[in-house]
Design a protein around this motif. Structure first.
Motif, short mmCIF file in Angstrom:
data_model
loop_
_atom_site.label_atom_id
_atom_site.label_comp_id
_atom_site.label_asym_id
_atom_site.label_seq_id
_atom_site.Cartn_x
_atom_site.Cartn_y
_atom_site.Cartn_z
N ALA A 15 0.91 -1.17 -0.02
CA ALA A 15 0.04 -0.05 -0.05
C ALA A 15 1.08 1.15 -0.02
CB ALA A 15 -1.01 -0.19 1.24
N LEU A 16 1.94 1.16 0.84
CA LEU A 16 2.83 2.34 0.89
C LEU A 16 3.54 2.66 -0.64
CD1 LEU A 16 4.69 2.23 4.36
CD2 LEU A 16 3.06 4.02 3.40
N PHE A 17 3.99 1.56 -1.28
CA PHE A 17 4.44 1.76 -2.47
C PHE A 17 3.64 2.28 -3.53
CE2 PHE A 17 6.08 0.21 -6.73
CZ PHE A 17 7.42 0.95 -6.63
N GLN A 18 2.34 1.81 -3.53
CA GLN A 18 1.35 2.30 -4.54
C GLN A 18 1.19 3.54 -4.20
OE1 GLN A 18 -0.75 0.32 -6.62
NE2 GLN A 18 0.80 -1.36 -6.18
N LEU A 19 0.98 4.18 -2.84
CA LEU A 19 0.60 5.54 -2.53
C LEU A 19 1.91 6.49 -3.04
CD1 LEU A 19 -1.09 7.22 -0.88
CD2 LEU A 19 0.34 7.20 1.02
N GLY A 20 3.21 6.03 -2.72
CA GLY A 20 4.37 6.73 -3.26
C GLY A 20 4.49 6.90 -4.63
N SER A 21 3.88 5.85 -5.43
CA SER A 21 3.75 6.08 -6.74
C SER A 21 3.02 6.92 -7.39
CB SER A 21 3.79 4.43 -7.56
OG SER A 21 4.63 3.50 -7.05
N ILE A 22 1.89 6.98 -6.88
CA ILE A 22 0.87 7.60 -7.30
C ILE A 22 1.24 9.31 -7.04
CG2 ILE A 22 -1.50 8.43 -6.87
CD1 ILE A 22 -2.32 5.49 -6.36
N PHE A 23 1.78 9.48 -5.89
CA PHE A 23 1.89 10.77 -5.31
C PHE A 23 3.06 11.40 -6.31
CE2 PHE A 23 0.55 11.43 -0.99
CZ PHE A 23 -0.72 11.30 -1.12
N PHE A 24 4.25 10.60 -6.46
CA PHE A 24 5.36 10.99 -7.40
C PHE A 24 4.75 11.29 -8.71
CE2 PHE A 24 9.32 9.76 -9.88
CZ PHE A 24 9.90 10.93 -9.54
N ALA A 25 4.23 10.32 -9.21
CA ALA A 25 3.54 10.56 -10.70
C ALA A 25 2.88 12.13 -10.92
CB ALA A 25 2.68 9.53 -11.10
N ASN A 26 2.36 12.52 -9.59
CA ASN A 26 1.57 13.82 -9.65
C ASN A 26 2.28 14.96 -10.36
OD1 ASN A 26 0.85 16.30 -7.88
ND2 ASN A 26 -1.14 15.10 -8.63
N GLY A 27 3.66 15.11 -9.97
CA GLY A 27 4.36 16.29 -10.51
C GLY A 27 5.18 15.76 -11.77
N ILE A 28 5.24 14.49 -12.37
CA ILE A 28 6.24 14.32 -13.22
C ILE A 28 6.03 14.93 -14.37
CG2 ILE A 28 6.67 12.32 -14.87
CD1 ILE A 28 8.24 11.96 -12.70
N ASP A 29 4.52 15.19 -14.84
CA ASP A 29 4.25 16.02 -15.98
C ASP A 29 4.52 17.30 -16.15
OD1 ASP A 29 3.06 15.86 -18.72
OD2 ASP A 29 0.93 16.94 -17.73
N GLU A 30 4.47 18.02 -15.02
CA GLU A 30 5.17 19.47 -14.71
C GLU A 30 6.47 19.45 -14.95
OE1 GLU A 30 4.94 22.91 -11.61
OE2 GLU A 30 4.15 20.99 -11.12
N ALA A 31 7.12 18.26 -14.35
CA ALA A 31 8.42 18.15 -14.43
C ALA A 31 9.33 18.20 -15.79
CB ALA A 31 9.23 17.40 -13.37
N LEU A 32 8.49 17.25 -16.53
CA LEU A 32 9.35 16.85 -17.69
C LEU A 32 8.73 17.22 -19.26
CD1 LEU A 32 9.72 13.10 -17.01
CD2 LEU A 32 11.44 14.84 -16.86
N ASN A 33 7.27 17.96 -19.04
CA ASN A 33 6.80 18.36 -20.30
C ASN A 33 7.54 19.78 -20.62
OD1 ASN A 33 5.26 19.32 -22.15
ND2 ASN A 33 3.57 18.08 -21.76
N PRO A 34 8.17 19.70 -21.53
CA PRO A 34 8.88 21.12 -21.78
C PRO A 34 7.79 22.24 -22.39
CG PRO A 34 9.00 19.75 -23.65
CD PRO A 34 8.71 18.85 -22.64
N ARG A 35 6.81 21.90 -22.78
CA ARG A 35 5.57 22.84 -23.22
C ARG A 35 4.92 23.53 -21.88
NH1 ARG A 35 6.80 20.06 -27.25
NH2 ARG A 35 7.05 20.66 -29.26
N LEU A 36 4.80 22.49 -20.87
CA LEU A 36 4.31 23.02 -19.58
C LEU A 36 5.27 24.03 -18.77
CD1 LEU A 36 2.40 19.85 -18.28
CD2 LEU A 36 1.45 22.05 -19.24
N ARG A 37 6.48 23.92 -18.89
CA ARG A 37 7.54 24.48 -18.28
C ARG A 37 7.84 25.82 -19.05
NH1 ARG A 37 12.59 20.79 -17.53
NH2 ARG A 37 12.12 20.17 -19.55
#
Length: 283
Positions: free
Chosen positions: A260-282
């Motif tokens: 459950a903790l690993f699932q929670l960590g994965s979901i939370f971490f994915a929350n900011g991936i789009d903002e961090a990696l998408n050059p057009r959002l940055r």
């Protein structure tokens, strides 16, 4: 180097992603460094069975007197490795077929979509159970191949949709008008635009593969490792009577809590991936 600094700066400003990153780092350290610090001893010692948590045994002992925490630590290495390999295989096949289908179109697109839709219409988990029962699973690679065999169709459709949407955008049309090569358009223009999507898909696929692997191990269909979290659940239910034996509660619920903790960590971490990696959002 500058890109890495920007990535972690954005992740650190997103509280959910930061919490997720910390949880995932703890699990990675647990899987990589943990086995060297905590030595596994699977010798049966019935005189010390079902001991309560103490300084010597942080999560007590199981039905055979073996340390529960150390089994979790050694099991995490196999669980994460299977999830990582399954996500890699799934991403490779899904991204390749989705890109080809969306970019080339025509008969190739129709053929790939026909096969993809065929796979999507069949429930995956029963098939995984059958495949795990038929094929001999003796190592993480074979386990990951079985898990990824039915995981790629959804990703293929999603990548195809992304490519079809992007190839009509102005910057791609300009590249075509300027006569730029297809490899340049694919790797320099299209791939950076879907990197964040692929990264999120990788994390979510890994999360799903870990759940699937633990489920299959719990059912006893791939019992190649006694410290795998799924195998621990299987042994907890079959050897301690599961929820009917209070003495086995910690051994039973420890793998579930880790999962459950690993699932929670994965979901939370994915929350900011789009903002961090998408050059057009940055911008």
């Amino acid at each position: 180097m500058r890109g890495m600094i920007d990535f972690f700066r954005i992740i650190c400003h997103n509280k959910r992603s930061l919490i997720g990153l910390i949880i995932l780092i703890i699990f990675i350290l647990m899987a990589t460094v943990g086995p060297f610090i905590f030595k596994l001893n699977m010798t049966v010692d019935y005189n010390n069975r079902y001991l309560s948590p103490s300084l010597e045994h942080w999560l007590g002992t199981d039905f055979a007197g073996r340390d529960t925490f150390i089994q979790l630590v050694h099991g995490s290495k196999e669980v994460l490795l299977v999830g990582l390999l399954a996500a890699f295989f799934t991403l490779f096949v899904g991204a390749l077929l989705g890109t080809l289908s969306g970019l080339v179109g025509g008969r190739l697109d129709s053929g790939i979509m026909l096969i993809t839709n065929l796979f999507l219409t069949i429930p995956s988990f029963p098939i995984l159970i059958i495949m795990a029962a038929i094929f001999s699973i003796r190592d993480p690679v074979s386990f990951a191949l079985v898990l990824s065999a039915w995981s790629w169709p959804g990703l293929t459709r999603a990548v195809r949709s992304q490519i079809i949407s992007l190839k009509e955008r102005d910057f791609i049309v300009i590249c075509k008008v300027m006569g730029m090569s297809k490899p340049h358009i694919i790797f320099k223009e299209l791939m950076p635009s879907i990197t964040s999507f692929l990264s999120i898909s990788f994390i979510m696929t890994m999360r799903g593969a870990i759940t699937g692997s633990v489920g299959i191990m719990m059912l006893g269909l791939a019992p190649y490792s006694p410290t795998n979290w799924g195998q621990m659940l299987n042994l907890a239910v079959s050897q301690t009577g599961g929820i009917f034996n209070p003495l086995g509660f910690i051994y039973l619920f420890s793998p579930i809590l880790c999962l459950a903790l690993f699932q929670l960590g994965s979901i939370f971490f994915a929350n900011g991936i789009d903002e961090a990696l998408n050059p057009r959002l940055r911008g």
